[in-house]
Design an enzyme around this catalytic site. Structure first.
Site: not given
Ligand code: 0RA
Length: 640
Positions: A503, A505, A507
């Site tokens: 992803d 993001d 994380d």
């Protein structure tokens, strides 16, 4: 000018007659490639010349600027390229330096010229490969200017003013007819310039990237030289007691300089970089061999003399001693011989003896004078010896269980049907839901999907043995097929593209860095082979009327929004995760070889990779806390 060559001509002068046309015809021969590394090479070439002026004691600062049009200016305060008439060519020396190809960059042969190998092909090569090049020299009380295009003179040399200062200013515009890209990478240049400053104590190098909106001047200057380099690499790590100041050994003999800085941390990895004439000898060579031999021998001699060994023929291996070691070995010599396919291995055998002698002497003295840190270093090595024996036993057990064999592929793997590894790719995907999307989206003939559940183990802290017991790592190793460590075999790779798809993001970034750590530590050859890639999923979908456009980063989004005319209606969809895209969108934007952009992972600068990995994951808890607090705004659920 000081042209020693004119006194005794030899075979090397044949190359001098070769024209710059040859450089334009076969640029790869001179700068390695016409990709991004080749482009950066142009900057390094000019900077190396300026650094040579600094090493010779004439220049003290170098200013590098990248302009918005992707031209580059390098200014130094050295002697300035000579402007008087060259006796042989009957032209200004400045013109000769810029238009005549010189073998090995030995032109001018001034006292302490050490550049060579990869660089040092000469400033004329940069000229040949530039659409335009402007040079300004301050020398002999005057300012002299001259211009070129693709190696040919467009403005002959003119005196344009007076100045008491001296120095050289070169601005060049890389030729888009030659290079795949003319867009310099900020980080790569910044890292290399910083490295140059570390390697040349006190030299001040500034870097300004005017393409950035908030262009700041980055300044690199280190009074501690390679000791500062070692401290920088060890930042955030727990240093062995008494060693907060790195051990620094330096000796200058005739026309050769040997310098070593080292420091141990409580971790398990060895980080030793070697340089010859400021060139990173990635494949090591004689200087590194000399250092390693001396390190092992000196420690063992000392431990024996101190009565630390219980048994008479007890010994610590080099590997044990180098656990947790961070070191820089830097030598400067005339006529370096660079060997190997990529010319990144030093071959001069006299450097083996010299580094061995000089480092042994200095290091033995250090140990005698600093018994406390000496004891710590030995204690650490003895710990490594114990762990190594234990790990070997564990590994043997793992091997018996057949975990490293490809016979039983992991259940989660959705394999592709084609068996020829050179045609296939594996997507390593975060989480089962994104894994599901990717499975529906893929072209199953050549694309395999491996969903990873949860976070992979933090390899930096856990060490190889514990990491191997994690399911995630096991399925990764089995799917890739190469094995690892002593059993590693690149030819057994089951895919030639290993694509990390996470992803967009924090994380996702964390998982990506964990995976890269794993590959960097345990499967480095797959990175070297160019097999590892990072997928680039879009961050936004911008819809204007019936038109959709995918946008891959925030900068581009800003630009797009600024371009939209007032009144126009638009909608933006922000993708928080891969799971939010339907399989068609995922295929179209991220997996279709026709549309997607993959970032190939290289170890252009292993030092930088090592650092970013340890910043996030080093063993020193305080540092990790600081890092996470600093980034708290962006961080959600970051697993500490
Ligand atoms: C040839 C001879 C000398 C210096 C240089 C070239 C020189 C080249 C570059 C490229 C960037 N900066 C530079 N600074 C100097 C020696 C000149 C002398 O003997 O005075």
């Amino acid at each position: 000018m000081a042209d020693k060559k004119s006194q005794h001509y030899d075979g090397s002068d044949i190359q001098v007659l070769e024209g710059l046309e040859a450089v334009r015809k076969r640029p790869g021969m001179y700068i390695g490639s016409t990709g991004l590394p080749g482009l950066h090479h142009l900057v390094y070439e000019i900077v190396d010349n300026s650094v040579d002026e600094a090493l010779a004691g004439y220049a003290s600062r170098i200013d590098v600027t990248i302009h918005p049009d992707n031209s580059c200016t390098v200014i130094d305060n050295g002697r300035g390229i000579p402007v008087d008439k060259h006796p042989k060519y009957k032209k200004p020396a400045l013109e000769v330096v810029l238009t005549v190809l010189h073998a090995g960059g030995k032109f001018g042969g001034s006292g302490y010229k050490v550049s060579g190998g990869l660089h040092g092909v000469g400033i004329s090569v940069v000229n040949a490969l530039s659409k335009r090049l402007k040079v300004e020299v301050k020398r002999d009380g005057g300012i002299y200017e001259m211009e070129f295009s693709r190696g040919k003179v467009t403005e002959s040399m003119q005196k344009t003013g007076n100045s008491k200062a001296t120095g050289t200013k070169v601005t060049f515009w890389p030729d888009p007819e030659i290079f795949d890209t003319i867009v310099f990478d900020h980080e790569t240049l910044a890292k290399r310039l910083q490295q140059m400053a570390f390697l040349n104590k006190n030299l001040k190098i500034t870097f300004t990237d005017q393409r950035k909106l908030d262009a700041e001047v980055e300044e690199f200057q280190y009074s501690g030289g390679i000791s500062d380099f070692v401290k920088y690499l060890n930042e955030g790590k727990e240093i062995l007691p008494g060693l907060s100041k790195p051990i620094h050994i330096e000796s200058a003999l005739d026309d050769t300089v040997v310098e070593v800085a080292c420091q141990w941390n409580s971790g398990y990895h060895e980080v030793v970089y070697s340089f010859a004439n400021n060139i990173n000898t990635v494949d090591g060579g004689t200087h590194l061999e000399g250092f390693r031999t001396a390190l092992t021998r000196t420690i063992n001699d000392y431990a024996r003399k101190q009565g630390i060994f219980k048994e008479k023929d007890q010994n610590l291996t080099g590997e044990d001693i180098r656990e947790g070691l961070t070191a820089i070995v830097s030598v400067k010599l005339t006529n370096p011989q660079f060997e190997g396919q990529t010319k990144t291995k030093l071959g001069n055998s006299k450097m083996r003896t010299l580094v061995m002698q000089e480092f042994s002497k200095g290091f033995a003295e250090y140990l005698e004078e600093h018994p406390a840190p000496a004891k710590e270093i030995i204690k650490k090595a003895q710990g490594a010896q114990k762990a190594r024996n234990a790990a070997r036993k564990a590994r043997e057990a793992t091997r018996r269980k057949g975990l490293l064999e490809t016979a039983s592929l992991p259940g989660k793997l959705a394999d592709c049907s084609i068996k020829d590894a050179s045609m296939t790719e594996i997507y390593i995907v975060e989480g089962d839901s994104a894994g599901g999307s990717a499975k529906s989206a893929r072209e199953r003939s050549f694309q395999a999907i491996l969903p990873l559940r949860g976070k992979i183990l933090n390899v930096e802290r856990a060490g190889l043995h514990r990491s191997l017991s994690s399911d995630t790592i096991q399925s990764l190793i089995t799917a890739i097929g190469t094995g690892l460590g002593d059993d590693f075999n690149l030819e057994k790779a089951r895919y030639h593209k290993i694509i990390i798809m996470t992803d967009a993001d924090v994380d996702g970034a964390h998982i990506r860095i964990l995976l890269l750590t794993f590959f960097y530590r345990y499967m480095k050859p797959v990175i070297d082979a160019g097999y590892v890639y990072i997928a680039q999923p879009p961050l936004y979908r911008l819809s204007i009327g019936r038109k959709h456009e995918y946008i891959y980063n925030d900068d581009l989004m800003q630009k797009k929004l600024a371009e939209i005319e007032e009144g126009t209606k638009y909608t933006i969809q922000r993708y928080k995760g891969l799971g939010e895209m339907d399989p068609e969108q995922l295929w179209e934007t991220t997996m279709d070889p026709k549309n997607r952009t993959l970032l190939q992972v290289t170890i252009e600068d292993a030092a930088a990779a090592e650092r970013s990995i340890s910043e996030l994951m080093g063993s020193q808890v305080e540092y990790r806390k600081d890092f996470i607090q600093e980034h708290a705004k962006e961080v959600r659920n970051l697993d500490i």
